[in-house]
Design a protein around this motif. Structure first.
Motif, PDB file in Angstrom:
ATOM      1  N   GLN A 107       0.954  -1.215  -0.057  1.00  0.00           N
ATOM      2  CA  GLN A 107       0.050   0.095  -0.028  1.00  0.00           C
ATOM      3  C   GLN A 107       0.697   1.329   0.019  1.00  0.00           C
ATOM      4  O   GLN A 107       0.630   2.319  -0.695  1.00  0.00           O
ATOM      5  CB  GLN A 107      -0.892  -0.128   1.172  1.00  0.00           C
ATOM      6  CG  GLN A 107      -1.752   1.289   1.302  1.00  0.00           C
ATOM      7  CD  GLN A 107      -2.698   1.251  -0.004  1.00  0.00           C
ATOM      8  OE1 GLN A 107      -3.459   0.230  -0.423  1.00  0.00           O
ATOM      9  NE2 GLN A 107      -3.017   2.528  -0.212  1.00  0.00           N
TER      10      GLN A 107
ATOM     11  N   TRP B 196       2.101   1.615  -3.518  1.00  0.00           N
ATOM     12  CA  TRP B 196       1.245   2.224  -4.364  1.00  0.00           C
ATOM     13  C   TRP B 196       0.945   3.772  -4.004  1.00  0.00           C
ATOM     14  O   TRP B 196       0.866   4.298  -5.053  1.00  0.00           O
ATOM     15  CB  TRP B 196      -0.107   1.400  -4.124  1.00  0.00           C
ATOM     16  CG  TRP B 196      -1.267   1.981  -4.825  1.00  0.00           C
ATOM     17  CD1 TRP B 196      -2.325   2.809  -4.510  1.00  0.00           C
ATOM     18  CD2 TRP B 196      -1.462   1.687  -6.459  1.00  0.00           C
ATOM     19  NE1 TRP B 196      -3.136   2.810  -5.586  1.00  0.00           N
ATOM     20  CE2 TRP B 196      -2.680   2.294  -6.630  1.00  0.00           C
ATOM     21  CE3 TRP B 196      -0.881   1.001  -7.519  1.00  0.00           C
ATOM     22  CZ2 TRP B 196      -3.304   2.400  -7.972  1.00  0.00           C
ATOM     23  CZ3 TRP B 196      -1.430   0.878  -8.589  1.00  0.00           C
ATOM     24  CH2 TRP B 196      -2.626   1.736  -8.812  1.00  0.00           C
TER      25      TRP B 196
ATOM     26  N   TRP C  72      -2.692  -2.026 -12.091  1.00  0.00           N
ATOM     27  CA  TRP C  72      -3.982  -1.842 -11.076  1.00  0.00           C
ATOM     28  C   TRP C  72      -3.440  -1.888  -9.625  1.00  0.00           C
ATOM     29  O   TRP C  72      -2.225  -2.701  -9.295  1.00  0.00           O
ATOM     30  CB  TRP C  72      -4.873  -2.658 -11.442  1.00  0.00           C
ATOM     31  CG  TRP C  72      -5.680  -2.044 -12.683  1.00  0.00           C
ATOM     32  CD1 TRP C  72      -6.665  -1.224 -12.908  1.00  0.00           C
ATOM     33  CD2 TRP C  72      -5.214  -2.783 -14.128  1.00  0.00           C
ATOM     34  NE1 TRP C  72      -6.860  -1.174 -14.344  1.00  0.00           N
ATOM     35  CE2 TRP C  72      -6.036  -2.122 -15.022  1.00  0.00           C
ATOM     36  CE3 TRP C  72      -4.460  -4.035 -14.320  1.00  0.00           C
ATOM     37  CZ2 TRP C  72      -6.283  -2.546 -16.040  1.00  0.00           C
ATOM     38  CZ3 TRP C  72      -4.552  -4.290 -15.876  1.00  0.00           C
ATOM     39  CH2 TRP C  72      -5.532  -3.456 -16.559  1.00  0.00           C
ATOM     40  N   HIS C  73      -4.170  -1.464  -8.778  1.00  0.00           N
ATOM     41  CA  HIS C  73      -4.097  -1.410  -7.423  1.00  0.00           C
ATOM     42  C   HIS C  73      -4.126  -2.779  -6.591  1.00  0.00           C
ATOM     43  O   HIS C  73      -2.957  -3.283  -6.100  1.00  0.00           O
ATOM     44  CB  HIS C  73      -5.000  -0.517  -6.595  1.00  0.00           C
ATOM     45  CG  HIS C  73      -4.759  -0.444  -5.240  1.00  0.00           C
ATOM     46  ND1 HIS C  73      -5.759  -0.731  -4.276  1.00  0.00           N
ATOM     47  CD2 HIS C  73      -3.684  -0.321  -4.475  1.00  0.00           C
ATOM     48  CE1 HIS C  73      -5.303  -0.324  -3.001  1.00  0.00           C
ATOM     49  NE2 HIS C  73      -3.963  -0.107  -3.074  1.00  0.00           N
TER      50      HIS C  73
END
Length: 196
Positions: free
Chosen positions: A25, A28, A117-118
């Motif tokens: 996270q 990201w 993408w996440h």
């Protein structure tokens, strides 16, 4: 304390998963797409390397449970234990190889399609955590196999020592037969001897 931390327990697995997701996270949020793809490209070989280490446990199980100096029943038990270790290592190595595919998904997507993408980054964090846990499992299995092998070797050495002691005791034993227990009759000595 470090020894307790690296034991593959459910809490260790959960801690690794939380750490993997947390780092993913943060990556990201703070890293650009090219660095995310690069990190994903590094994570995939890491997972494959661990899959190879877990796969190698198959051969180590066979060497640890060799058939030297075993009775038929203990040999059967050793073969069953080696088969169980081979099955576990094969399943875990396959799982880790699939994790490597997940870890490399962002790098593949960046090369083929373009966007990242996440979920790919979170999946990569989970994959690295699972691969790390697989390594801890393989390490624990190897330590257990080494302990079993050393225990068997020690038992064999002790058995040889016992056999050697028995052989020496039997060789030094003086037989007590009738021919050795005869009395010799001679003249009585009339002088007294003072013991010193």
């Amino acid at each position: 304390m470090i020894g307790q931390l690296i034991l593959p327990r459910p809490i260790t697995r959960l801690a690794l998963l939380a750490l993997g997701v947390g780092l993913a996270q943060l990556m990201w949020v703070f890293l650009p797409a090219k660095l995310l793809a690069y990190a994903s490209g590094i994570a995939a070989p890491y997972c494959l390397l661990i899959a190879g280490a877990v796969w190698s446990m198959r051969d180590k199980a066979d060497s640890a449970f060799d058939g030297e100096m075993l009775t038929s029943e203990s040999y059967r038990q050793a073969r069953n234990a080696a088969s169980a270790v081979r099955r576990r290592s094969m399943a875990r190595a396959t799982y880790t190889a699939v994790a490597a595919l997940m870890a490399g998904s962002a790098a593949i997507s960046a090369q083929v399609a373009g966007p990242i993408w996440h979920w790919m980054i979170i999946g990569a964090g989970l994959a690295v955590a699972e691969a790390s846990y697989s390594y801890l499992l393989a390490y624990q299995w190897e330590e257990h196999l080494r302990a079993v092998h050393e225990q068997r070797k020690l038992a064999t050495i002790r058995q040889r020592e016992i056999e050697s002691l028995k052989a020496r005791a039997l060789a030094s034993e003086v037989p007590l037969g009738a021919e050795h227990a005869t009395w010799q009759v001679g003249e009585a000595v009339g002088t007294l001897v003072k013991p010193h």
